[in-house]
Design a protein around this motif. Structure first.
Motif, PDB file in Angstrom:
ATOM      1  N   ILE A 193       0.897  -1.275  -0.095  1.00  0.00           N
ATOM      2  CA  ILE A 193       0.027  -0.099   0.087  1.00  0.00           C
ATOM      3  C   ILE A 193       0.747   1.254  -0.070  1.00  0.00           C
ATOM      4  O   ILE A 193       0.426   2.266  -0.727  1.00  0.00           O
ATOM      5  N   HIS A 194       2.063   1.245   0.654  1.00  0.00           N
ATOM      6  CA  HIS A 194       2.769   2.461   0.738  1.00  0.00           C
ATOM      7  C   HIS A 194       3.460   3.042  -0.456  1.00  0.00           C
ATOM      8  O   HIS A 194       3.401   4.133  -0.877  1.00  0.00           O
ATOM      9  N   SER A 195       3.944   1.826  -1.509  1.00  0.00           N
ATOM     10  CA  SER A 195       4.446   2.306  -2.447  1.00  0.00           C
ATOM     11  C   SER A 195       3.403   2.794  -3.515  1.00  0.00           C
ATOM     12  O   SER A 195       3.519   3.515  -4.415  1.00  0.00           O
ATOM     13  N   TRP A 196       2.026   1.953  -3.505  1.00  0.00           N
ATOM     14  CA  TRP A 196       1.111   2.471  -4.003  1.00  0.00           C
ATOM     15  C   TRP A 196       0.567   3.852  -3.772  1.00  0.00           C
ATOM     16  O   TRP A 196       0.440   4.743  -4.927  1.00  0.00           O
ATOM     17  N   ILE A 197       0.645   3.957  -2.716  1.00  0.00           N
ATOM     18  CA  ILE A 197       0.148   5.835  -2.426  1.00  0.00           C
ATOM     19  C   ILE A 197       1.458   6.557  -2.988  1.00  0.00           C
ATOM     20  O   ILE A 197       0.894   7.628  -3.676  1.00  0.00           O
ATOM     21  N   GLN A 198       2.581   6.205  -2.822  1.00  0.00           N
ATOM     22  CA  GLN A 198       3.511   7.134  -3.549  1.00  0.00           C
ATOM     23  C   GLN A 198       3.377   7.187  -4.829  1.00  0.00           C
ATOM     24  O   GLN A 198       3.579   8.219  -5.485  1.00  0.00           O
ATOM     25  N   LYS A 199       3.006   6.148  -5.657  1.00  0.00           N
ATOM     26  CA  LYS A 199       3.027   6.026  -6.951  1.00  0.00           C
ATOM     27  C   LYS A 199       1.717   7.107  -7.497  1.00  0.00           C
ATOM     28  O   LYS A 199       1.675   8.014  -8.339  1.00  0.00           O
ATOM     29  N   ILE A 200       0.586   7.049  -6.785  1.00  0.00           N
ATOM     30  CA  ILE A 200      -0.401   7.886  -6.842  1.00  0.00           C
ATOM     31  C   ILE A 200      -0.169   9.420  -6.543  1.00  0.00           C
ATOM     32  O   ILE A 200      -0.546  10.179  -7.243  1.00  0.00           O
ATOM     33  N   LYS A 201       0.550   9.435  -5.635  1.00  0.00           N
ATOM     34  CA  LYS A 201       0.942  10.926  -5.365  1.00  0.00           C
ATOM     35  C   LYS A 201       1.960  11.668  -6.312  1.00  0.00           C
ATOM     36  O   LYS A 201       1.660  12.709  -6.454  1.00  0.00           O
ATOM     37  N   ALA A 202       2.671  11.020  -6.990  1.00  0.00           N
ATOM     38  CA  ALA A 202       3.203  11.341  -8.222  1.00  0.00           C
ATOM     39  C   ALA A 202       2.355  11.844  -9.424  1.00  0.00           C
ATOM     40  O   ALA A 202       3.023  12.420 -10.453  1.00  0.00           O
ATOM     41  N   MET A 203       1.166  11.462  -9.557  1.00  0.00           N
ATOM     42  CA  MET A 203       0.276  11.769 -10.546  1.00  0.00           C
ATOM     43  C   MET A 203      -0.082  13.112 -10.733  1.00  0.00           C
ATOM     44  O   MET A 203      -0.155  13.653  -9.537  1.00  0.00           O
ATOM     45  N   PRO A 204      -0.293  13.575 -11.837  1.00  0.00           N
ATOM     46  CA  PRO A 204      -0.912  14.833 -11.930  1.00  0.00           C
ATOM     47  C   PRO A 204      -2.360  14.857 -11.210  1.00  0.00           C
ATOM     48  O   PRO A 204      -2.989  13.706 -10.956  1.00  0.00           O
ATOM     49  N   GLU A 205      -2.690  15.991 -10.362  1.00  0.00           N
ATOM     50  CA  GLU A 205      -3.810  15.964  -9.473  1.00  0.00           C
ATOM     51  C   GLU A 205      -5.253  15.539  -9.887  1.00  0.00           C
ATOM     52  O   GLU A 205      -5.737  14.661  -9.175  1.00  0.00           O
ATOM     53  N   HIS A 206      -5.301  15.888 -11.253  1.00  0.00           N
ATOM     54  CA  HIS A 206      -6.760  15.390 -11.877  1.00  0.00           C
ATOM     55  C   HIS A 206      -6.766  13.764 -11.946  1.00  0.00           C
ATOM     56  O   HIS A 206      -8.083  13.249 -12.163  1.00  0.00           O
ATOM     57  N   LEU A 207      -5.855  13.072 -12.171  1.00  0.00           N
ATOM     58  CA  LEU A 207      -5.834  11.595 -12.278  1.00  0.00           C
ATOM     59  C   LEU A 207      -5.783  10.931 -10.769  1.00  0.00           C
ATOM     60  O   LEU A 207      -6.016  10.092 -10.707  1.00  0.00           O
ATOM     61  N   ARG A 208      -5.316  11.759  -9.912  1.00  0.00           N
ATOM     62  CA  ARG A 208      -5.273  11.195  -8.528  1.00  0.00           C
ATOM     63  C   ARG A 208      -6.201  10.717  -7.896  1.00  0.00           C
ATOM     64  O   ARG A 208      -6.437   9.746  -7.506  1.00  0.00           O
ATOM     65  N   VAL A 209      -7.333  11.587  -7.764  1.00  0.00           N
ATOM     66  CA  VAL A 209      -8.428  11.417  -6.821  1.00  0.00           C
ATOM     67  C   VAL A 209      -9.240  10.017  -7.402  1.00  0.00           C
ATOM     68  O   VAL A 209      -9.548   9.255  -6.498  1.00  0.00           O
ATOM     69  N   PRO A 210      -9.399   9.956  -8.581  1.00  0.00           N
ATOM     70  CA  PRO A 210     -10.196   8.647  -9.178  1.00  0.00           C
ATOM     71  C   PRO A 210      -9.516   7.408  -8.856  1.00  0.00           C
ATOM     72  O   PRO A 210     -10.144   6.441  -8.641  1.00  0.00           O
ATOM     73  N   GLN A 211      -8.083   7.473  -8.886  1.00  0.00           N
ATOM     74  CA  GLN A 211      -7.341   6.129  -8.487  1.00  0.00           C
ATOM     75  C   GLN A 211      -7.645   5.501  -7.000  1.00  0.00           C
ATOM     76  O   GLN A 211      -7.847   4.445  -6.639  1.00  0.00           O
ATOM     77  N   TYR A 212      -8.138   6.457  -6.168  1.00  0.00           N
ATOM     78  CA  TYR A 212      -8.619   5.979  -4.912  1.00  0.00           C
ATOM     79  C   TYR A 212     -10.090   5.317  -5.010  1.00  0.00           C
ATOM     80  O   TYR A 212     -10.553   4.727  -4.010  1.00  0.00           O
ATOM     81  N   ALA A 213     -10.729   5.471  -5.851  1.00  0.00           N
ATOM     82  CA  ALA A 213     -12.191   5.196  -5.953  1.00  0.00           C
ATOM     83  C   ALA A 213     -12.290   3.541  -5.500  1.00  0.00           C
ATOM     84  O   ALA A 213     -13.061   3.180  -4.910  1.00  0.00           O
ATOM     85  N   ARG A 214     -11.608   2.792  -6.242  1.00  0.00           N
ATOM     86  CA  ARG A 214     -11.729   1.335  -5.964  1.00  0.00           C
ATOM     87  C   ARG A 214     -11.472   0.763  -4.438  1.00  0.00           C
ATOM     88  O   ARG A 214     -12.174   0.122  -3.907  1.00  0.00           O
ATOM     89  N   LEU A 215     -10.312   1.459  -4.194  1.00  0.00           N
ATOM     90  CA  LEU A 215      -9.786   1.223  -2.953  1.00  0.00           C
ATOM     91  C   LEU A 215     -10.997   1.894  -1.668  1.00  0.00           C
ATOM     92  O   LEU A 215     -11.447   0.909  -0.609  1.00  0.00           O
ATOM     93  N   ILE A 216     -11.394   2.822  -2.020  1.00  0.00           N
ATOM     94  CA  ILE A 216     -12.430   3.496  -1.076  1.00  0.00           C
ATOM     95  C   ILE A 216     -13.697   2.731  -0.953  1.00  0.00           C
ATOM     96  O   ILE A 216     -14.581   2.377   0.019  1.00  0.00           O
ATOM     97  N   GLY A 217     -14.117   2.119  -2.252  1.00  0.00           N
ATOM     98  CA  GLY A 217     -15.429   1.383  -2.452  1.00  0.00           C
ATOM     99  C   GLY A 217     -15.049   0.097  -1.475  1.00  0.00           C
ATOM    100  O   GLY A 217     -15.960  -0.456  -0.804  1.00  0.00           O
ATOM    101  N   GLY A 218     -13.788  -0.350  -1.505  1.00  0.00           N
ATOM    102  CA  GLY A 218     -13.609  -1.449  -0.377  1.00  0.00           C
ATOM    103  C   GLY A 218     -13.464  -1.276   0.668  1.00  0.00           C
ATOM    104  O   GLY A 218     -14.090  -2.085   1.553  1.00  0.00           O
ATOM    105  N   ILE A 219     -13.198  -0.098   1.167  1.00  0.00           N
ATOM    106  CA  ILE A 219     -13.235   0.378   2.360  1.00  0.00           C
ATOM    107  C   ILE A 219     -14.741   0.169   3.042  1.00  0.00           C
ATOM    108  O   ILE A 219     -15.198  -0.187   4.028  1.00  0.00           O
ATOM    109  N   VAL A 220     -15.587   1.138   2.271  1.00  0.00           N
ATOM    110  CA  VAL A 220     -16.988   1.196   2.391  1.00  0.00           C
ATOM    111  C   VAL A 220     -17.593  -0.122   2.593  1.00  0.00           C
ATOM    112  O   VAL A 220     -18.491  -0.401   3.452  1.00  0.00           O
ATOM    113  N   HIS A 221     -17.112  -0.775   1.594  1.00  0.00           N
ATOM    114  CA  HIS A 221     -17.761  -2.423   1.807  1.00  0.00           C
ATOM    115  C   HIS A 221     -17.501  -3.059   2.927  1.00  0.00           C
ATOM    116  O   HIS A 221     -18.649  -3.523   3.764  1.00  0.00           O
TER     117      HIS A 221
END
Ligand SMILES: [Fe+2]
Ligand SMILES: [Fe+2]
Length: 432
Positions: free
Chosen positions: A121-149
């Motif tokens: 998870i930590h390298s995954w977060i680092q990878k996302i943090k390096a993305m441009p802002e508009h691409l960053r948030v959608p990346q979290y959708a799947r994981l947050i879906g899993g959290i809500v589930h």
């Protein structure tokens, strides 16, 4: 607070949780609990703040599809129809004026884990943090879906009548027995760590509004934004039934035109739009069988219908800054001669805004098309409205303003209804 910033995100979230409780009648504070645990899981996973807050929103909204699919939604309905409800929810959330990937989160919250992430998870977060802002948030959708589930399942296992600390081990045992891959492994790891924090579980069960602390008090909502959000609220109300799929939009459009004609300020016209869009929001609590009954309602059924404007009032009064809007919206069944419901207010307590809304409500109900009948024409609708005015129920002044500007007002109503009808069909298709 000035009208530019009419309320706060926190206060709106509290109001929204009230709405979710109206929709799902047999669970106590379920959405608040899921929102709370979702945040705690996201925080435990060291996700950035923006993702943690999205987890709160996802938790609060995860059953919103119940509006479209099932009318008196029970937890049993939801459990049996999870993917249909998630699809419906995703469809309806597309109407919310936000760039946040809420639809995606809701969809993912009902699917089992995708384990395609091979990294930690930590390298995954680092990878996302390096993305441009508009691409960053959608990346979290799947994981947050899993959290809500997972948060959803957790809150359903706890028995709210027993001591929470004595149940943690039982919940742990049940969840760790889940089939491999059902829950996202990163989320499960966070849950296991969270089990040691007694206060988290006590907050969840004993402090339903604990999730509100995660929404900064400083985040305000402008009047314009609230007007946009009220369109979403009108969709939620209207989509419950094809019988009224365009009603709230028609009421709002009529009320705004009347407000403009009588010279209300620009801000007041926006408030009128919000009041129009939200006036029937209490109908979310009324069973569909009653809303759609073809034929005369029994006294018992009519009593249930009568509750809706009371719920509208309670909801809007809960939200900071909406006192005026609450009165305009929720008094739409009050009558100037005191014969209305549910408050039986005397005429002098009914502000001009409330009087406009009462006329707009009747006018729209008479003139809009319903699946079982065509809307009424001008002559007939006006004669009914003048009749109501002569009986001392609604304002004759406002009825005659409507009469004198009939084409302008009616075409605004028709345009809004047409747009709402299209929106309704698109959302239904998305929910298929
Ligand atoms: Fe109503
Ligand atoms: Fe209405």
């Amino acid at each position: 607070m000035d009208t530019q910033n009419i309320t706060t995100v926190r206060s709106l979230a509290e109001g929204f949780s009230y709405v979710m409780d109206l929709i799902n009648e047999d669970v106590n504070d379920h959405h608040q609990k899921v929102a709370y645990i979702s945040y705690r899981l996201a925080e435990e996973m060291r996700l950035p703040e923006v993702a943690c807050r999205l987890a709160v929103a996802g938790g609060l909204m995860h059953d919103i599809g119940g509006v479209l699919k099932n009318q008196t939604t029970t937890m049993a309905d939801i459990e049996q129809n999870t993917s249909a409800i998630a699809k419906a929810g995703a469809g309806i959330l597309k109407l919310l004026p936000t760039k946040a990937p809420l639809s995606e989160i809701i969809l993912y919250s009902q699917s089992t884990a995708d384990r395609s992430e091979t990294t930690d998870i930590h390298s995954w977060i680092q990878k996302i943090k390096a993305m441009p802002e508009h691409l960053r948030v959608p990346q979290y959708a799947r994981l947050i879906g899993g959290i809500v589930h997972l948060a959803d399942v957790i809150t359903l296992i706890f028995d709210e009548n027993a001591s929470v600390l004595n149940q943690i081990q039982m919940v742990y045992d049940i969840l760790t027995c889940a089939p491999e891959g059902h829950f996202h492994p990163w989320v499960m790891d966070a849950f296991k760590r969270l089990c040691k924090h007694e206060s988290v579980w006590m907050d969840m069960l004993y402090e339903p509004s604990a999730f509100l602390q995660f929404i900064p008090e400083s985040r305000t909502v402008s009047l314009d934004k609230l007007a946009e959000i009220s369109e979403f609220a009108s969709a939620m109300i209207d989509f419950r039934s094809p019988f009224t799929a365009m009603h709230s939009s028609g009421v709002a459009a009529t009320a705004v035109e009347l407000a403009k004609i009588v010279g209300m300020s620009e801000d007041e016209c926006k408030m009128m739009k919000i009041a129009g869009n939200m006036h029937d929001i209490g109908k979310l609590k009324i069973p569909k069988e009653i809303l759609e009954k073809n034929g005369k309602l029994t006294d018992e059924e009519f009593n249930i219908i009568k509750e809706h404007s009371y719920y509208t009032y309670m909801l809007l009064k809960k939200v900071d800054g909406l006192d005026q809007i609450a009165e305009w919206a929720a008094f739409h069944h009050e009558k100037l001669n005191g014969s209305g419901y549910p408050f039986h207010l005397p005429g002098e307590r009914l502000h001009f805004g409330a009087r406009i809304l009462a006329v707009s409500d009747i006018f729209s109900a008479l003139t809009e098309d319903r699946p079982y009948r065509k809307g009424m024409g001008k002559e007939k609708a006006l004669s009914i409205l003048y009749g109501d005015a002569q009986r001392g129920e609604i304002s004759e002044t406002i009825v005659s303003i409507l009469d004198n500007n009939y084409d302008r007002i009616n075409s605004a109503r028709e345009k809004a209804s047409y747009k709402a009808g299209r929106r309704y069909r698109e959302s239904l298709n998305a929910a298929e």
